[in-house]
Design an enzyme around this catalytic site. Structure first.
Site, PDB file in Angstrom:
ATOM      1  N   LYS A  71       0.817  -1.214   0.000  1.00 20.68           N
ATOM      2  CA  LYS A  71       0.000   0.000   0.000  1.00 20.68           C
ATOM      3  C   LYS A  71       0.853   1.268   0.000  1.00 20.68           C
ATOM      4  CE  LYS A  71      -4.215  -2.033   1.871  1.00 20.68           C
ATOM      5  NZ  LYS A  71      -3.754  -3.408   2.208  1.00 20.68           N
TER       6      LYS A  71
HETATM    7  C1  LIG Z   1      -4.489  -4.547   1.632  1.00 21.34           C
HETATM    8  C2  LIG Z   1      -3.750  -5.837   1.683  1.00 21.34           C
HETATM    9  C3  LIG Z   1      -4.124  -6.952   0.886  1.00 21.34           C
HETATM   10  C4  LIG Z   1      -5.350  -6.930   0.010  1.00 21.34           C
HETATM   11  O1  LIG Z   1      -5.200  -6.090  -1.087  1.00 21.34           O
HETATM   12  P1  LIG Z   1      -6.482  -5.656  -1.944  1.00 21.34           P
HETATM   13  O2  LIG Z   1      -5.966  -4.679  -2.932  1.00 21.34           O
HETATM   14  O3  LIG Z   1      -7.430  -5.016  -0.968  1.00 21.34           O
HETATM   15  O4  LIG Z   1      -7.062  -6.874  -2.545  1.00 21.34           O
HETATM   16  C5  LIG Z   1      -3.349  -8.095   0.921  1.00 21.34           C
HETATM   17  N1  LIG Z   1      -2.266  -8.180   1.727  1.00 21.34           N
HETATM   18  C6  LIG Z   1      -1.881  -7.154   2.512  1.00 21.34           C
HETATM   19  C7  LIG Z   1      -0.695  -7.310   3.398  1.00 21.34           C
HETATM   20  C8  LIG Z   1      -2.591  -5.947   2.526  1.00 21.34           C
HETATM   21  O5  LIG Z   1      -2.205  -4.934   3.315  1.00 21.34           O
END
Ligand SMILES: *Cc1c(COP(=O)(O)O)cnc(C)c1O
Length: 433
Positions: free
Chosen positions: A107
């Site tokens: 993210k």
């Molecule tokens: C947010 C997140 C996900 C999921 O990602 P999406 O884009 O919401 O499908 C998977 N793994 C981790 C560690 C995350 O922080």
């Protein structure tokens, strides 16, 4: 370029409107009007290009009409100040390590990009300061706070439930200072979310200060995630392993997978995708039956994927004109229980020495079980295992080393503003800022 809403009941939006609003006025998700294919020469030369060079070409296809080349290049290069390596795990399975950014999770890419795009709009148009409100149950707050840290013209308020986030999570947004303020709310996550929603609806408050969210559905957070699919392909091509590439995405809200589908639409030669779920297998069930049946999420050890109504499902069905058949031809699914996730982390660690986090473990396992003859698989390793240290240590019966970046957060001094769960108190606080 204009952005339309997946619900088609809202007017087209400019990039700036789509970024500041996040969600369209009809509650749909914004989609770019065009997804431009990249030229064949780009793919011919991609293996010789750096991550930043590749990302800039991709960014230009989406944002080049709205942000001048020099500014966009600066935003891209500044966002991607860390590597995203493809690492061999075993057999024909590779890990795309998305955890080398400031908060050790994927993210970081979207949050850093969005912060810089918003910062550019504010500076370029001499607009007044923007205030980002974000409610977090742990991980979103750290990515957003660190992504926006030090960006001029923006102040971030992170609301988090007192005593309900882990110590590792808390230090990542309470020790930053500068333009980041952490508010420790005497309540649960739902209270934090309610305070933020009420603030967006309060006229007097919106007259006093410019408010926006930095939700993961924001086009400026979601689209830049396409960058690393291209870079993963480039790295596999360098190894001569890119011909039958399968990419597996551990999914929650499906933003990450959706960005990969956009990359494929731009011409990236990905043979097929696998969406890996934990027990929250709404998408898996959709693939099997054609019925989309959201339900309340259940808690698992891969908790960033605990989503019962994935928001980006709307984008996926829009991209394929609601055709279940078309979607099934590109994406297959997998779903794993906590026990299977734990077994995978333990087994892979013991056999290969590679330490998966619980989310990446779903991705690895789906490839280990689903790759066909001749295919090469890359799964997205979405976070560093140390972010889930207690869980992972219990599974492997061994210590997990804390990366220096996390240790540095731990050495910081916590600064937060205590806040009641009453909207009147939160509003009075913001009115005084
Ligand atoms: C947010 C997140 C996900 C999921 O990602 P999406 O884009 O919401 O499908 C998977 N793994 C981790 C560690 C995350 O922080």
């Amino acid at each position: 370029m204009y952005y339309y809403s997946t619900n088609r009941q809202a007017p087209l939006a400019t990039l700036e409107e789509a970024v500041v609003r996040g969600l369209a006025t009809d509650k749909g998700l914004y989609m770019p009007e065009h997804i431009k294919p990249l030229p064949q020469e780009f793919f011919d030369g991609i293996a010789e290009m750096s991550f930043q060079e590749i990302a800039y070409q991709v960014a230009d296809a989406f944002f080049g009409e709205d942000i001048p080349a020099e500014a966009l290049k600066h935003i891209v290069y500044d966002t991607l100040a860390f590597d995203v390596p493809v690492v061999h795990v075993d057999g024909n399975i590779y890990s795309l390590e998305l955890y080398h950014g400031p908060t050790l999770a994927f993210k970081d890419v979207g949050a850093r990009f969005m912060a810089r795009v918003l910062g550019w709009f504010i500076q370029n148009e001499k607009k007044e300061m923007v205030n980002v409100l974000v409610a977090t149950s742990g991980d979103t707050g750290s990515a957003v706070a660190n992504g926006f840290l030090g960006v001029e013209g923006i102040h971030v308020y992170v609301l988090y439930p007192k005593g309900k986030v882990s110590a590792i999570q808390e230090v990542q947004f309470t020790t930053l200072g500068q333009n980041i303020t952490a508010l420790e709310v005497d309540g649960v996550f739902d209270d934090c979310q309610r305070l933020v929603k009420s603030a967006f609806m309060d006229e007097e408050l919106n007259g006093h200060m410019r408010l926006t969210s930095a939700n993961s559905i924001n086009v400026a957070r979601f689209l830049p995630q396409a960058f690393y699919y291209f870079y993963a392909y480039a790295q596999m091509k360098r190894e001569g392993k890119a011909d039958e590439l399968v990419i597996c995405v551990p999914s929650g809200n499906f933003g990450n997978l959706c960005a990969g589908l956009f990359a494929q639409r731009m011409g990236l030669p990905i043979k097929r995708f696998v969406a890996a779920n934990n027990d929250n297998d709404i998408f898996y069930q959709y693939l099997q039956t054609g019925d989309y049946a959201p339900r309340p999420s259940v808690q698992t050890i891969a908790n960033a994927m605990d989503v019962g109504d994935p928001s980006n499902f709307a984008r996926i069905i829009d991209l394929y004109a609601h055709s279940h058949e078309e979607i099934c031809s590109r994406i297959s699914g997998a779903t794993y229980s906590d026990e299977q996730i734990a077994d995978t982390v333990a087994e892979v660690y013991k056999r290969t020495g590679y330490l998966l986090d619980p989310h990446g473990a779903c991705g690895y396992r789906a490839l280990a079980e689903g790759l066909q003859e001749g295919e090469q698989g890359v799964f997205l390793e979405t976070a560093h295992p140390a972010k889930f240290r207690d869980t992972v240590e219990a599974i492997i019966g061994d210590r997990v080393e804390m990366p220096e970046k996390l240790q540095a957060f731990m050495r910081g001094t916590k600064q937060s503003v205590p806040m009641s769960a009453q909207f009147e108190d939160f509003k009075a606080y913001l009115m005084g800022q």
